[in-house]
Scaffold this active site. Sequence first.
Site, PDB file in Angstrom:
ATOM      1  N   THR A 268     116.200  78.111 -66.307  1.00 57.53           N
ATOM      2  CA  THR A 268     116.919  79.347 -65.997  1.00 57.53           C
ATOM      3  C   THR A 268     117.070  79.550 -64.497  1.00 57.53           C
ATOM      4  O   THR A 268     116.204  79.190 -63.702  1.00 57.53           O
ATOM      5  CB  THR A 268     116.217  80.561 -66.618  1.00 57.53           C
ATOM      6  OG1 THR A 268     114.820  80.507 -66.313  1.00 57.53           O
ATOM      7  CG2 THR A 268     116.392  80.558 -68.127  1.00 57.53           C
ATOM      8  N   ASP A 338     105.144  74.585 -64.527  1.00 56.98           N
ATOM      9  CA  ASP A 338     105.897  75.792 -64.188  1.00 56.98           C
ATOM     10  C   ASP A 338     106.237  75.807 -62.704  1.00 56.98           C
ATOM     11  O   ASP A 338     106.235  76.858 -62.068  1.00 56.98           O
ATOM     12  CB  ASP A 338     105.125  77.064 -64.587  1.00 56.98           C
ATOM     13  CG  ASP A 338     105.955  78.328 -64.436  1.00 56.98           C
ATOM     14  OD1 ASP A 338     107.189  78.240 -64.485  1.00 56.98           O
ATOM     15  OD2 ASP A 338     105.364  79.412 -64.251  1.00 56.98           O
ATOM     16  N   LYS A 365     107.537  76.544 -55.752  1.00 56.29           N
ATOM     17  CA  LYS A 365     106.184  76.743 -56.270  1.00 56.29           C
ATOM     18  C   LYS A 365     105.273  75.543 -56.064  1.00 56.29           C
ATOM     19  O   LYS A 365     104.053  75.694 -55.984  1.00 56.29           O
ATOM     20  CB  LYS A 365     106.238  77.054 -57.768  1.00 56.29           C
ATOM     21  CG  LYS A 365     106.507  78.496 -58.139  1.00 56.29           C
ATOM     22  CD  LYS A 365     106.285  78.633 -59.641  1.00 56.29           C
ATOM     23  CE  LYS A 365     106.620  80.008 -60.170  1.00 56.29           C
ATOM     24  NZ  LYS A 365     106.348  80.085 -61.622  1.00 56.29           N
TER      25      LYS A 365
END
Length: 731
Positions: A268, A338, A365
């Site tokens: 996304t 993630d 990240k």
Amino acid sequence: MKRSVGAACALLLGALALSGCEEAFGDTFGEGERGITATMLVGADGDHANWISHGRTYSEQRYSPLAQIDAGNVGELGLAWHADMDTARGQEATPLVIDGRLYLTTAWSKVKAFDAATGEPLWSYDPEVPGETAVKACCDVVNRGLAAWGDALFLGTLDGRLVALDRDTGEVLWEKVTVDQSQSYTVTGAPRVIDGKIIIGNGGAEFGVRGYVAAYDAADGEELWRFYTVPAGTEGEDGSATAYLQRAAETWNTDVLAGSDAIGGGGTVWDSMAYDPDLDLLYIGVGNGSPWNRAYRSPGEDGTGEGDNLYLSSIVAIRPDTGEYVWHYQTTPGETWDYTATQHIILADMEIDGEMREVLMQAPKNGFFYVIDRATGEFISAEPYVAVNWAEGIDPETGRPIENPETRIDKTGEPALVTPGALGGHNWHPMAYHPGENLVYIPAFEAGMMYAPESDWKPDRARGFNVGFDLGAGDLPPDMGIRREVAGTLRGMLVAWDPVAQEPRWSVEHPGPWNGGVLATGGGLVFQGTAGSEFNAYDASSGERLWSFDAQTGVVAPPVTYTVDGEQYVAVLAGWGGAYALSVDGEVMARKAPVRNVSRLLVFKLGGAAALPAEKALASLPLDPPASRASAETIALGQQKYARYCAVCHAPGAVGSTVLPDLRRSGTLGARESWMAVVHDGILEDNGMASFAGSLSREEIEAIRAYVIHRANEDREMEGRVNQPGKVARR
């Protein structure tokens, strides 16, 4: 407008001193035409008075040349006015300021307009997002801002609508549903505008959706193009069998994407974008896979994860007119932790190895700071900006990570403590770039995570995190000493990063992670809020803290600066919330005192003499649970289901945050019928607590209650040991 507009504006700006830019643009920046135009957006760096787009300019540098407030007088900065919000949830928005009016979004996708100098409320808009939408949001019911075009403002709502509002009145001009609302899509990011096209992505990868970004006509909301970031199970079924998706499909096990348990693949585009008008390239940051665990998302013949899984965790360049793919760079091939690349993207020109380069910069990240050629996607350099153990570095020839195989948990199938964890070394909080210092200021933090693959995992598209890991594996024991020790290892930092030398010039440590977005100014200042309820100004060159304001709440949103009648203001939306605030131990997270949510807009100017109301004490109910009488098997079942379905909002281990209800203290804990009415029947869905009847049986819901009762009793006993006279407690 395309390259001709960008080139024309660049020539115009280059021919003028900054002090003359507004005069040269005439009505565009002055008091004539009020509508936001392509010329204004491309030339926004010359508009010192306003803040007309999300990152101030298309380059998203979040740098303002304003210098009335500087290192010499910032100590005289005071509160000019404040406005309380009506949503006590996380506040993450960047305000827009246009012609003396300030526009902002709040939690639950509400919009408010104020006089930017006085704080007088002008209008407000509530899209009335259904409360049950909250369970589709991974990271609080937040919203990050607006876009402006013509005389309209554009808002993405949590339930997936794109809404056009009249800028003068807040009246709805049109609205368009941009997602399949039967799935767990959400919209939290700010739209962008390019030549009358409103561009917006979405979130929901943790819940099993397929990511995309799309463009809509500003006049009526008609969808103009849609760019999918991951392939479908069988390319061509949805008309999207373009070459770039066919190439992506070669890096996936598409049988899983097409199977009966297919859950979208993720990817996304929930936050970052930037635009280069001269190259006519829109850059989007793509998110994580669905599920996180690649062994389930894209297994090889041996059942372990395989494939790069394009275009997950990638920066992708596309044409804003058509959505045509141009190039990509993947920061984390085959991501399984993630490690999104949705973090802030900044564009700048700088000299590297004796050559001027047009670069794109990102601190995603995964803990590495990347410098990429923004025309071609060529890798230039990358170095870790926080502690990293998943990779030894980035191969300078290939631009691919040199991975630590022990942390490749989708291959080993074994638990591993990995740094950074799922919250990353840097999350959504915007960075800032100071061109005079050639420094990028990163809101960074260090927090590892225990990743434990969940055996026999199956997706659930109705509710709960679809990540393929046991989110209860890292729960802390009922020992306040250990909890505080762990909290002490979580470091929040503001890092001034040299993108050429690929090293920090200075850093400042904060009282905890999850600190605010950043603003840099021509006055030699860097502004940032903290998890410790401060709003600070630092010397941009040295990092010395020059000024601080007690905000009475954690500040995670980024500041902006603007002028009205020649006077400079600094504004920031305060209000503790977001993923970290929901998921961390509320009793130790700030290292000094729990952080509460007080949602309000704070606006400062030199000599400001306003004051906030007196701070109220944070009320905390005592732990007084019913006796724990359930069997060990029932409690274990409850722990498993709690970790998957409850922990993301109510914190792992049921320790409770300060934003949402602490279930250990819930009034329904002692009454099975009341607990069932909330969790199974959904009687509180208007408040955000939807029914879980489609995912959890009554037996499982009762097991969760038993687990929370068990945890509450453990923690009450722990508190007794800490507070009992004559006892030495672990601290």
